[in-house]
Design a protein around this motif. Structure first.
Motif, PDB file in Angstrom:
ATOM      1  N   MET A 205       0.857  -1.180   0.000  1.00 48.35           N
ATOM      2  CA  MET A 205       0.000   0.000   0.000  1.00 48.35           C
ATOM      3  C   MET A 205       0.895   1.232   0.000  1.00 48.35           C
ATOM      4  N   THR A 206       0.872   1.985  -1.082  1.00 50.30           N
ATOM      5  CA  THR A 206       1.711   3.184  -1.170  1.00 50.30           C
ATOM      6  C   THR A 206       0.984   4.426  -0.667  1.00 50.30           C
ATOM      7  N   HIS A 207      -0.337   4.342  -0.520  1.00 51.75           N
ATOM      8  CA  HIS A 207      -1.127   5.453  -0.007  1.00 51.75           C
ATOM      9  C   HIS A 207      -2.452   4.908   0.517  1.00 51.75           C
ATOM     10  N   MET A 208      -3.107   5.686   1.322  1.00 56.68           N
ATOM     11  CA  MET A 208      -4.407   5.279   1.841  1.00 56.68           C
ATOM     12  C   MET A 208      -5.422   5.239   0.700  1.00 56.68           C
ATOM     13  N   PRO A 209      -6.291   4.213   0.673  1.00 56.76           N
ATOM     14  CA  PRO A 209      -7.319   4.166  -0.374  1.00 56.76           C
ATOM     15  C   PRO A 209      -8.232   5.382  -0.306  1.00 56.76           C
ATOM     16  N   SER A 210      -8.732   5.780  -1.451  1.00 59.18           N
ATOM     17  CA  SER A 210      -9.684   6.888  -1.511  1.00 59.18           C
ATOM     18  C   SER A 210     -11.032   6.445  -0.965  1.00 59.18           C
ATOM     19  N   ALA A 211     -11.932   7.421  -0.801  1.00 59.54           N
ATOM     20  CA  ALA A 211     -13.288   7.081  -0.354  1.00 59.54           C
ATOM     21  C   ALA A 211     -13.950   6.117  -1.335  1.00 59.54           C
ATOM     22  N   ALA A 212     -13.695   6.332  -2.632  1.00 57.90           N
ATOM     23  CA  ALA A 212     -14.259   5.429  -3.640  1.00 57.90           C
ATOM     24  C   ALA A 212     -13.680   4.024  -3.498  1.00 57.90           C
ATOM     25  N   GLY A 213     -12.383   3.920  -3.162  1.00 59.78           N
ATOM     26  CA  GLY A 213     -11.747   2.622  -2.973  1.00 59.78           C
ATOM     27  C   GLY A 213     -12.332   1.868  -1.793  1.00 59.78           C
ATOM     28  N   TRP A 214     -12.547   2.586  -0.672  1.00 58.91           N
ATOM     29  CA  TRP A 214     -13.181   1.952   0.490  1.00 58.91           C
ATOM     30  C   TRP A 214     -14.615   1.548   0.170  1.00 58.91           C
ATOM     31  N   GLY A 215     -15.316   2.428  -0.538  1.00 56.17           N
ATOM     32  CA  GLY A 215     -16.702   2.115  -0.888  1.00 56.17           C
ATOM     33  C   GLY A 215     -16.792   0.902  -1.798  1.00 56.17           C
ATOM     34  N   ALA A 216     -15.865   0.784  -2.761  1.00 52.65           N
ATOM     35  CA  ALA A 216     -15.860  -0.368  -3.657  1.00 52.65           C
ATOM     36  C   ALA A 216     -15.622  -1.656  -2.882  1.00 52.65           C
ATOM     37  N   LEU A 217     -14.676  -1.624  -1.929  1.00 55.38           N
ATOM     38  CA  LEU A 217     -14.400  -2.818  -1.129  1.00 55.38           C
ATOM     39  C   LEU A 217     -15.623  -3.213  -0.301  1.00 55.38           C
ATOM     40  N   ALA A 218     -16.253  -2.238   0.341  1.00 60.94           N
ATOM     41  CA  ALA A 218     -17.447  -2.535   1.152  1.00 60.94           C
ATOM     42  C   ALA A 218     -18.560  -3.116   0.287  1.00 60.94           C
ATOM     43  N   TYR A 219     -18.739  -2.561  -0.910  1.00 53.77           N
ATOM     44  CA  TYR A 219     -19.780  -3.059  -1.819  1.00 53.77           C
ATOM     45  C   TYR A 219     -19.483  -4.502  -2.220  1.00 53.77           C
ATOM     46  N   LEU A 220     -18.218  -4.802  -2.532  1.00 55.41           N
ATOM     47  CA  LEU A 220     -17.849  -6.153  -2.955  1.00 55.41           C
ATOM     48  C   LEU A 220     -18.031  -7.159  -1.820  1.00 55.41           C
ATOM     49  N   VAL A 221     -17.742  -6.750  -0.587  1.00 55.36           N
ATOM     50  CA  VAL A 221     -17.893  -7.656   0.550  1.00 55.36           C
ATOM     51  C   VAL A 221     -19.360  -7.935   0.830  1.00 55.36           C
ATOM     52  N   LEU A 222     -20.146  -6.869   1.007  1.00 57.66           N
ATOM     53  CA  LEU A 222     -21.529  -7.022   1.465  1.00 57.66           C
ATOM     54  C   LEU A 222     -22.477  -7.441   0.350  1.00 57.66           C
ATOM     55  N   PHE A 223     -22.356  -6.801  -0.802  1.00 52.29           N
ATOM     56  CA  PHE A 223     -23.301  -7.060  -1.885  1.00 52.29           C
ATOM     57  C   PHE A 223     -22.780  -8.109  -2.872  1.00 52.29           C
ATOM     58  N   GLY A 224     -21.546  -7.923  -3.361  1.00 50.72           N
ATOM     59  CA  GLY A 224     -21.026  -8.844  -4.362  1.00 50.72           C
ATOM     60  C   GLY A 224     -20.758 -10.235  -3.831  1.00 50.72           C
ATOM     61  N   SER A 225     -20.330 -10.356  -2.559  1.00 45.20           N
ATOM     62  CA  SER A 225     -19.969 -11.667  -2.024  1.00 45.20           C
ATOM     63  C   SER A 225     -21.088 -12.299  -1.205  1.00 45.20           C
ATOM     64  N   ILE A 226     -21.677 -11.559  -0.260  1.00 44.35           N
ATOM     65  CA  ILE A 226     -22.658 -12.156   0.657  1.00 44.35           C
ATOM     66  C   ILE A 226     -24.067 -12.124   0.073  1.00 44.35           C
ATOM     67  N   LEU A 227     -24.557 -10.943  -0.330  1.00 41.56           N
ATOM     68  CA  LEU A 227     -25.934 -10.839  -0.813  1.00 41.56           C
ATOM     69  C   LEU A 227     -26.133 -11.615  -2.113  1.00 41.56           C
ATOM     70  N   ALA A 228     -25.291 -11.370  -3.110  1.00 37.23           N
ATOM     71  CA  ALA A 228     -25.491 -12.009  -4.410  1.00 37.23           C
ATOM     72  C   ALA A 228     -25.299 -13.515  -4.317  1.00 37.23           C
ATOM     73  N   PHE A 229     -24.321 -13.957  -3.522  1.00 31.75           N
ATOM     74  CA  PHE A 229     -24.140 -15.392  -3.393  1.00 31.75           C
ATOM     75  C   PHE A 229     -25.345 -16.043  -2.710  1.00 31.75           C
TER      76      PHE A 229
END
Length: 311
Positions: A205-229
């Protein structure tokens, strides 16, 4: 609400989640890898999702898997998540457009039939026609500017599709945990392998993720992995398998439209033609499944709960 009325609403919601949430994950991966190293992001995504689902299932009273089941889940998690989803994430980091990545992954049913031959499955003439048409679509896809600009990304995305297909076929012959516990174990172990790969490859990690980066990760965890599965598991239990896997027809179009609208991606004429050819091939492959598939199982009172689903 009466159970008979609630059941169709759950079906509609599950289909919408599968079509649009899984279709949107390609764009979210594209956004995420702008802030996160690719294997690190994929590993964190699946470890978090797996831990949340595992904890919920254990709280619901689901038994802890045996060592043999953990080992089988690790093998499938490696193929589906470490190689499959990890390959997609690396390909998008290498410059492959999210819509083109989704279109390449739509070839999974073609690879599934080919690997099925290894395990004794015999394809019908219609299925063979779909395979050859799909291979022609892959050729057209590689003529487009997106994959020509990133040959490494092109190889990664096709490797990811093949790994996902082989893992899906092999999983039916392994002693996996029951229901959603299989997914929890696969995500935990597949994510851990991705984190090890990230460390060994020197990702930092060369820099802290942006707000969009954190939001993308949260979306992938909650919606892409748990909800959709969970929606996918619900559909596998209550509708014909060909209907549950119909996301393969819809996800590429959703991903392409979202990529154009929100990421400024460009899709050429060759890629549009490839989309039509590949989706036509998947439809041809799906026709025999619709003919052979058994009728849907009658609903139960608590079928919507992840701990009660069967893979």
């Amino acid at each position: 609400m009466p159970a008979s009325r609630r059941f169709p609403l759950l079906l509609i919601g599950a289909f919408l989640a599968l079509y649009f949430v899984w279709g949107s994950t390609y764009l979210m991966i594209r956004i995420g890898v702008e802030s996160w190293p690719p294997m690190l992001m994929a590993g964190v995504r699946f470890v978090m999702a797996g831990a949340l689902l595992y904890g919920f299932l254990r709280w619901r009273g689901v038994a802890n898997p045996t060592w043999v089941q953990w080992r089988a889940a690790g093998a499938i998690g490696f193929l589906l998540l470490s190689c499959g989803n990890g390959g997609v994430t690396l390909a998008e980091h290498a410059g492959v457009a999210s819509g083109v990545a989704a279109l390449a992954i739509a070839t999974v049913p073609l690879f599934t039939l080919l690997f099925g031959l290894w395990f004794g499955h015999r394809n019908s003439r219609l299925e063979w026609a779909g395979i050859f048409l799909g291979l022609a679509g892959i050729g057209l896809l590689n003529l487009g500017s997106n994959l020509q600009a990133s040959p490494f990304g092109a190889l990664l995305i096709l490797f990811a599709a093949a790994a996902w297909a082989f893992g899906s076929v092999w999983s039916k012959r392994l002693p996996l945990p029951q229901g959603a516990m299989a997914a929890a174990c696969e995500m935990l172990l597949g994510g851990a392998i991705l984190l090890i790969g990230s460390a060994l490859s020197g990702e930092r990690m060369t820099h802290m993720p942006s707000a969009a980066g954190w939001g993308a990760l949260a979306y992938l965890v909650l919606f892409g992995s748990i909800l959709a599965f969970s929606a996918y598991m619900y559909l596998l239990k209550h509708v014909r398998p060909a209907a549950a896997t119909s996301y393969a027809y819809v996800n590429p179009a959703v991903a392409v439209l979202l990529g154009i609208a929100f990421a400024g991606e460009q899709v050429g004429a060759e890629e549009c033609l490839a989309m039509a050819v590949i989706i036509s091939a998947v439809v041809l492959i799906g026709v025999p499944q619709w003919r052979k598939a058994p009728p849907p199982v009658a609903p139960t009172a608590d079928a919507s709960l992840p701990g009660k689903m069967c893979k």
